[in-house]
Every structure is written in structure tokens, then in C-alpha cells.
Design an enzyme around this catalytic site. Structure first.
Site, PDB file in Angstrom:
ATOM      1  N   SER A 103      -7.678   0.918   3.316  1.00  0.00           N
ATOM      2  CA  SER A 103      -8.081   0.456   1.984  1.00  0.00           C
ATOM      3  C   SER A 103      -9.298  -0.466   2.080  1.00  0.00           C
ATOM      4  O   SER A 103      -9.539  -1.089   3.105  1.00  0.00           O
ATOM      5  CB  SER A 103      -6.921  -0.322   1.361  1.00  0.00           C
ATOM      6  OG  SER A 103      -7.340  -0.942   0.169  1.00  0.00           O
ATOM      7  N   SER A 104     -10.021  -0.534   0.973  1.00  0.00           N
ATOM      8  CA  SER A 104     -11.118  -1.512   0.882  1.00  0.00           C
ATOM      9  C   SER A 104     -10.695  -2.748   0.085  1.00  0.00           C
ATOM     10  O   SER A 104     -11.493  -3.682  -0.075  1.00  0.00           O
ATOM     11  CB  SER A 104     -12.324  -0.885   0.187  1.00  0.00           C
ATOM     12  OG  SER A 104     -12.814   0.178   0.939  1.00  0.00           O
ATOM     13  N   ARG A 135       0.841  -1.186   0.000  1.00  0.00           N
ATOM     14  CA  ARG A 135       0.000   0.000   0.000  1.00  0.00           C
ATOM     15  C   ARG A 135       0.886   1.249   0.000  1.00  0.00           C
ATOM     16  O   ARG A 135       1.943   1.262   0.646  1.00  0.00           O
ATOM     17  CB  ARG A 135      -0.850  -0.037   1.272  1.00  0.00           C
ATOM     18  CG  ARG A 135      -1.846   1.078   1.432  1.00  0.00           C
ATOM     19  CD  ARG A 135      -2.985   0.954   0.494  1.00  0.00           C
ATOM     20  NE  ARG A 135      -4.121   1.754   0.895  1.00  0.00           N
ATOM     21  CZ  ARG A 135      -5.060   2.148   0.038  1.00  0.00           C
ATOM     22  NH1 ARG A 135      -5.005   1.839  -1.244  1.00  0.00           N
ATOM     23  NH2 ARG A 135      -6.093   2.852   0.465  1.00  0.00           N
ATOM     24  N   THR A 177      -9.598   0.421  -9.349  1.00  0.00           N
ATOM     25  CA  THR A 177      -8.577  -0.487  -8.874  1.00  0.00           C
ATOM     26  C   THR A 177      -8.606  -1.657  -9.836  1.00  0.00           C
ATOM     27  O   THR A 177      -9.482  -1.717 -10.684  1.00  0.00           O
ATOM     28  CB  THR A 177      -8.990  -0.883  -7.426  1.00  0.00           C
ATOM     29  OG1 THR A 177      -9.055   0.316  -6.668  1.00  0.00           O
ATOM     30  CG2 THR A 177      -8.083  -1.870  -6.771  1.00  0.00           C
ATOM     31  N   ASP A 184      -7.743   8.353   0.239  1.00  0.00           N
ATOM     32  CA  ASP A 184      -8.266   7.256   1.074  1.00  0.00           C
ATOM     33  C   ASP A 184      -8.047   7.504   2.566  1.00  0.00           C
ATOM     34  O   ASP A 184      -8.554   6.765   3.400  1.00  0.00           O
ATOM     35  CB  ASP A 184      -7.648   5.911   0.666  1.00  0.00           C
ATOM     36  CG  ASP A 184      -8.496   5.203  -0.393  1.00  0.00           C
ATOM     37  OD1 ASP A 184      -9.613   5.672  -0.662  1.00  0.00           O
ATOM     38  OD2 ASP A 184      -8.043   4.187  -0.950  1.00  0.00           O
ATOM     39  N   GLY A 237     -13.040  -1.500  -7.066  1.00  0.00           N
ATOM     40  CA  GLY A 237     -14.350  -0.870  -6.873  1.00  0.00           C
ATOM     41  C   GLY A 237     -14.522  -0.065  -5.606  1.00  0.00           C
ATOM     42  O   GLY A 237     -15.636   0.062  -5.117  1.00  0.00           O
ATOM     43  N   THR A 268      -3.817  -0.644  -7.304  1.00  0.00           N
ATOM     44  CA  THR A 268      -4.646   0.491  -7.690  1.00  0.00           C
ATOM     45  C   THR A 268      -3.885   1.813  -7.765  1.00  0.00           C
ATOM     46  O   THR A 268      -2.817   1.955  -7.166  1.00  0.00           O
ATOM     47  CB  THR A 268      -5.794   0.648  -6.660  1.00  0.00           C
ATOM     48  OG1 THR A 268      -6.664   1.681  -7.075  1.00  0.00           O
ATOM     49  CG2 THR A 268      -5.275   0.974  -5.272  1.00  0.00           C
TER      50      THR A 268
HETATM   51  N1  GLY Z   1      -8.198   3.026  -3.347  1.00  0.00           N
HETATM   52  C1  GLY Z   1      -9.250   2.146  -3.072  1.00  0.00           C
HETATM   53  C2  GLY Z   1      -8.989   1.346  -1.848  1.00  0.00           C
HETATM   54  O1  GLY Z   1      -7.875   0.996  -1.556  1.00  0.00           O
HETATM   55  O2  GLY Z   1      -9.897   1.076  -1.124  1.00  0.00           O
END
Ligand code: GLY
Length: 552
Positions: free
Chosen positions: A435-436, A89, A364, A406, A456, A382
Site C-alpha cells: 500500500s501507499s 489492510r 482512498t 495493488d 491518492g 480505502t
Molecule cells: N489502494 C491504494 C493504496 O493502498 O496504496
């Protein structure tokens, strides 16, 4: 007998077969990149070599999200059963500060979304290198070179890419280098034309020759930092030099006799999926009946409860203490699930994050790969929004992320996905933004069963979970499980988003229960998965995407 024939005909007309292979499978969001992965496997590479090669290829062929200027997560399970998670990340640069995206009135600005200030320190190249060094079989050069060739020789623009680039005009048109490379100075690429990225080819070739240090300490690092400084960005040579990808322990859970290997923080997805699955199991969701109002209601209510917790408790585990045990405590889950009424939607305004029991002590892209030995990897990475910050670094040919969005610009403020964040996800130098991204692997009786994930934004978590539930609870094949209409609720805003395909009767009942239903919602993520069943691999790209599954 007549009845059975008619019924099976109806099902096959409704459904779509996944791609089925015996030995190996690659599913990615762009077909040329999928083919690169299959080629690597056929040349003796394993799933991890293929994942690295596909990721570099996507950085060329799928510029909206494929990247070397962003970051992501790889969740893997080896054929011997070892599970690992590689966190690459992005991080906030050293110059970042808590209120940096607030104007004089304390309102969030667009600087976290568009332009040079929006970028966190990219992690992709370090992450792919760590995955390759620890688990790959082929030489680094062999897994990077396919992307160099694609960028240098060019490839034929698909309809999806031509449409996507046009769709990026408002963002990309603001930055001269992006306008030149992706929009042909406003003349646009048409499907069938060849597109080339010579500067990116040179950058990738240096990375192929010199390894990841080239990106973090070499010519690339120097050029990137110099352009950042010239244009008011924050990422410095020191930020790049000190960036490291890290290994983290996956979170383990279960759902109806399946073991779920899930992404740990700074992903919010693994905890979310395990929380929601545990509530759904208690509520007997599997018996709700697919497509029924009860099905959608139970999902919405569990989603609402999880997202309330997400906004309060989740952030970078290197900076904030995450009450993992409390969030997954069976008593806590039971109390959350038992607060769900079957007769009424809980207004989100009435619902807060839970008081946890005391602890004992957003565009992403995704790829899923299984190789001949049974090694598996689920990798999501992403730039955040489509085409990230919109900025292409002159001379380097790659787009930069807008991942700083984010973070929570201030407690209670919404980001571009409408997600509300709190103190745990406030900006701090060197911190990873929440993050998701939810790469997930499921096993049954210790054997590989599902490799899955999605792009998404905040809809990733709910999208991936629904596809898994459709397999386990409703016995759909991989393609149908992914293509079935999905829904999404994220607590705030208090809306139940329904994709096309939900029956009008169901929608009426949901409204009567008190849900604020919004229909015709754009895709609730793009799920790409592999199901292992009866010695066959079922590969399925999301029918909502231009993805491809292939193998042998
Ligand atoms: N940038 C989308 C996520 O990491 O949730």
C-alpha cells in the site's frame, strides 16, 4: 513599516487560515462525518472513539472511499507517548493465485480492477473494532450508531457527492445494485436531494448490536460469501472468518530536529518518506527556496530513487523479508543522495534500485484527530479506486474493494496507479497487498506536532511528505502547507507531474535539466492534517477536497 504592512497583506491574500481550536480537532474528507467526530468527542469519547465513528460515517456519506468493504491503516500516538499501528489492510483470498490476472498471452487483465474478482478480504470492521477495543472509551454501539442513523434517515447530497456519483457512472452502471443505489437507475442524484441507504443501515445496525463478528461470521459474512460464489468472486466464509487486523510497530525516523512516527509495511509510505527526507536533509532542501526549480528538482530526484527501491523490495512483511535496515542505512542514503546531480535529471531508465548494504542479521480517504488529552490518530482507509470494484452486495448495501490491483499482477507490470511492482508484491493466498497509505505523526522534543495523511494512490507518499516539509522547512501554516502546489515523481513512468500553480519560469528550468514535465496534473493526493503550535490546534482539510476541519 509600510513595507511590512504591504508584505503581510500579500501573504494573507495568497494564504488561507486553517481552522484553529484550543482543545480538540477533527479533519475528514466529508463534512457530515467530521461533525459526527466532533459530537463523539463532546460526548466524552476520545480521539479513537471519534476515529471509529467518523470512519463508519464516511462509509455512508463518502461512498467513493469510505467503506466497510475495504481496508486501511491507523497510526496512533496516545497522550502518554505510546505509538502503535493497526494494520487492517485487505488480504488475498485463499483462492487467489500468482498469475490469476494474466490472460492467455500473459498480459494483465482488468479483473483486478473491476467486478467481483477484484476484491481482497475486507479488513475495515476488524481494524476499527481493534482500535476501539484497545483504545476507545465509549461503548461500541455508541460509535457505530451515528452511521446507522445517517444511512437510515438519509442526508442531503452535497454538490461534491452529486458530481462524484455522476463521475462513477461508467463503473457503477455495470452492476445493477450499484446502479440502483448510487445512480438512481441512471436518473442521478442532484445536490440538495436526500439520499438514503436502508440496506446499509441494517448491516451497520447488526454490526452495532453484535460487534465485528457479525461482519466476519454472522449474517453479513454468509450473505457476502454466497453472493461472491454466485458471481465468480473469491472471498469465502472461511476467508472472512480467519481475517484478523494486526498491530505493528511504527517505524521511527527524524527530519531536521523532528521525530517522525511512520507507517511500517505493508505500507510502502513510511519507509519512503523516511528515505526521501533523509536524502533531502543531506541535500539541504530547506534552503532550496519554495517554488524554485531546485526545490522541484531535489524532490523529483529523491522520489525517483525511492520509487525504484519500492518496486523491488517492498511487500507484505508476513510473506517477504523487507530489508528495512538497509533501506534506511545512513551510508546507503548518502550514496543515493550523492548520486543526485544539481545540473541534470537522472533518466529513470539509468536508475535501478540500489544494492543495499548487507543487513546485520491507490481513491482512498483519510482522517486526522486530536482530542483534549492529546491523544492523536491518523487513519487512512480505502476501497482502492473510487467506488472500489463497483460491486454492491445485494441486501448488504456496501461497495467492495478492488484492492487486488495493488498487488503486482506480474513483475514489471503497472497497476492502475502506474506503479510497477516486483516479486516481493506478487499475489499469494492470505497475503496483504503493498500500500501507499501513509498515515504519519510528527513530534518535536517529544511533544505532538503534526497528525497527517492522505488518499491518492502512489501520490499519497509524496503528497504527505511535501505538506510536512512545507511546515518544517518553509514555515507555512497547516492550511497553506497543504494547499501549496505539489509535484510527484514515481520513477516509472519517467514523468515529473506538476499541479497547477508552478511558475512557468520554474517549469522551463526543470525541462532544461532534462525532466519530462507534465503540467496540469490532477491533485497530487488530498492531504488532511492537524498542526499543534503554541497551544493551538490548526486543522486543515485539503483545499482540493470537500473536506472539513472542526473542533473546540
Ligand atoms: N489502494 C491504494 C493504496 O493502498 O496504496
Amino acid at each position: 513599516m509600510k513595507f511590512i504592512v504591504v508584505l503581510s497583506l500579500a501573504v494573507s491574500l495568497l494564504g488561507r487560515d486553517p481552522v484553529r481550536t484550543r482543545k480538540a480537532m477533527v479533519v475528514a474528507q466529508e463534512p457530515i462525518a467530521t461533525d459526527v467526530g466532533v459530537e463523539i468527542l463532546k460526548r466524552g469519547g476520545n480521539a479513537y472513539d471519534a476515529a471509529v465513528a467518523v470512519s463508519f460515517a464516511l462509509a455512508v456519506t463518502h461512498p467513493t472511499a469510505g467503506n466497510i468493504g475495504g481496508g486501511g491503516f491507523a497510526l496512533l500516538r496516545t497522550a502518554s507517548g505510546e505509538a502503535n499501528f493497526i494494520d487492517f489492510r485487505e488480504k488475498a483470498p485463499a483462492k487467489a493465485s500468482r498469475d490469476m490476472y494474466l490472460d492467455a498471452q500473459g498480459k494483465p487483465t482488468r479483473d483486478s480492477v473491476v467486478g467481483w474478482k477484484a476484491s481482497g478480504v475486507p479488513g475495515t470492521v476488524r481494524g476499527l473494532a481493534l482500535l476501539h477495543k484497545k483504545y476507545g472509551l465509549l461503548k461500541w454501539r455508541d460509535v457505530v450508531m451515528p452511521s446507522v442513523k445517517l444511512a437510515r434517515n438519509g442526508f442531503v447530497v452535497s454538490y461534491a457527492l452529486a458530481r462524484g456519483l455522476r463521475g462513477g457512472e461508467r463503473l457503477l452502471g455495470q452492476f445493477p445494485e450499484s446502479k440502483r443505489l448510487y445512480l438512481k437507475q441512471g436518473n442521478f442524484y442532484e445536490a440538495g436531494e436526500v439520499i438514503r441507504f436502508p440496506e446499509l443501515a441494517k448491516t451497520l445496525e447488526r454490526i452495532a448490536k453484535r460487534g465485528p463478528d457479525e461482519f466476519y461470521q454472522g449474517v453479513t459474512a454468509k450473505l457476502l460469501a454466497a453472493e461472491m460464489a454466485k458471481n465468480g468472486g473469491m472471498v469465502s466464509e472461511e476467508d472472512l472468518k480467519s481475517y484478523q487486523a494486526v498491530e505493528r510497530k511504527p517505524i521511527l525516523g527524524s527530519y531536521r530536529g523532528h521525530e517522525v512516527i511512520a507507517a511500517p509495511p505493508p505500507s510502502s509510505g513510511g519507509i519512503g518518506m523516511l528515505q526521501m527526507m533523509a536524502m533531502l536533509e543531506r541535500l539541504d532542501y530547506a534552503k532550496a527556496g519554495m517554488g524554485s526549480a531546485k526545490h522541484a528538482h531535489l524532490l523529483a530526484e529523491t522520489m525517483r530513487r525511492y520509487y525504484a527501491d519500492r518496486s523491488q523490495f517492498l511487500g507484505d512483511p508476513d510473506f517477504v523479508k523487507i530489508p528495512l535496515k538497509g533501506l534506511l542505512d545512513p551510508k546507503y542514503i548518502a550514496s543515493r543522495a550523492d548520486s543526485i546531480s544539481l545540473d541534470r535529471a537522472t533518466p529513470s531508465g539509468e536508475l535501478k534500485h540500489g544494492p543495499l548494504p548487507a543487513e546485520e542479521s491507490e481513491e482512498t480517504t483519510h482522517l486526522s484527530i486530536v482530542d483534549e488529552k492529546g491523544n492523536a490518530v491518523s487513519l487512512t482507509y480505502t476501497l482502492n479506486g473510487g467506488y472500489g470494484s463497483g460491486v454492491t452486495v445485494s441486501g448488504l448495501g456496501f461497495l467492495l474493494n478492488n484492492e487486488m490491483d495493488d498487488f503486482s499482477a506480474k513483475p514489471g507490470a503497472m497497476n492502475m496507479y502506474g506503479a510497477m511492482g516486483g516479486e516481493a508484491n506478487a499475489i499469494a493466498p492470505g497475503k496483504r497487498m503493498l500500500s501507499s497509505m501513509t498515515p504519519t505523526i510528527v513530534t518535536k522534543d517529544g511533544k505532538l506536532a503534526l497528525v497527517i495523511g492522505a488518499p491518492g494512490g502512489t501520490r499519497i507518499i509524496t503528497g504527505v511528505m511535501q505538506a510536512i516539509l512545507n511546515v518544517i522547512d518553509f514555515k507555512l501554516n497547516m492550511q497553506d502547507a497543504i494547499d501549496a502546489p505539489r509535484m510527484h515523481h514515481q520513477w516509472m513512468p519517467d514523468k515529473l507531474y506538476l499541479e497547477r500553480g508552478w511558475s512557468p519560469d520554474t517549469i522551463e528550468i526543470l525541462k532544461k535539466l532534462g525532466h519530462n514535465v507534465e503540467t496540469g496534473t490532477p491533485a497530487v493526493s488530498n492531504v488532511h492534517g492537524i498542526l499543534v503550535e503554541d497551544k493551538w490546534l490548526q486543522g486543515a482539510p485539503d483545499g482540493r477536497s470537500n473536506g472539513k476541519a472542526a473542533g473546540y
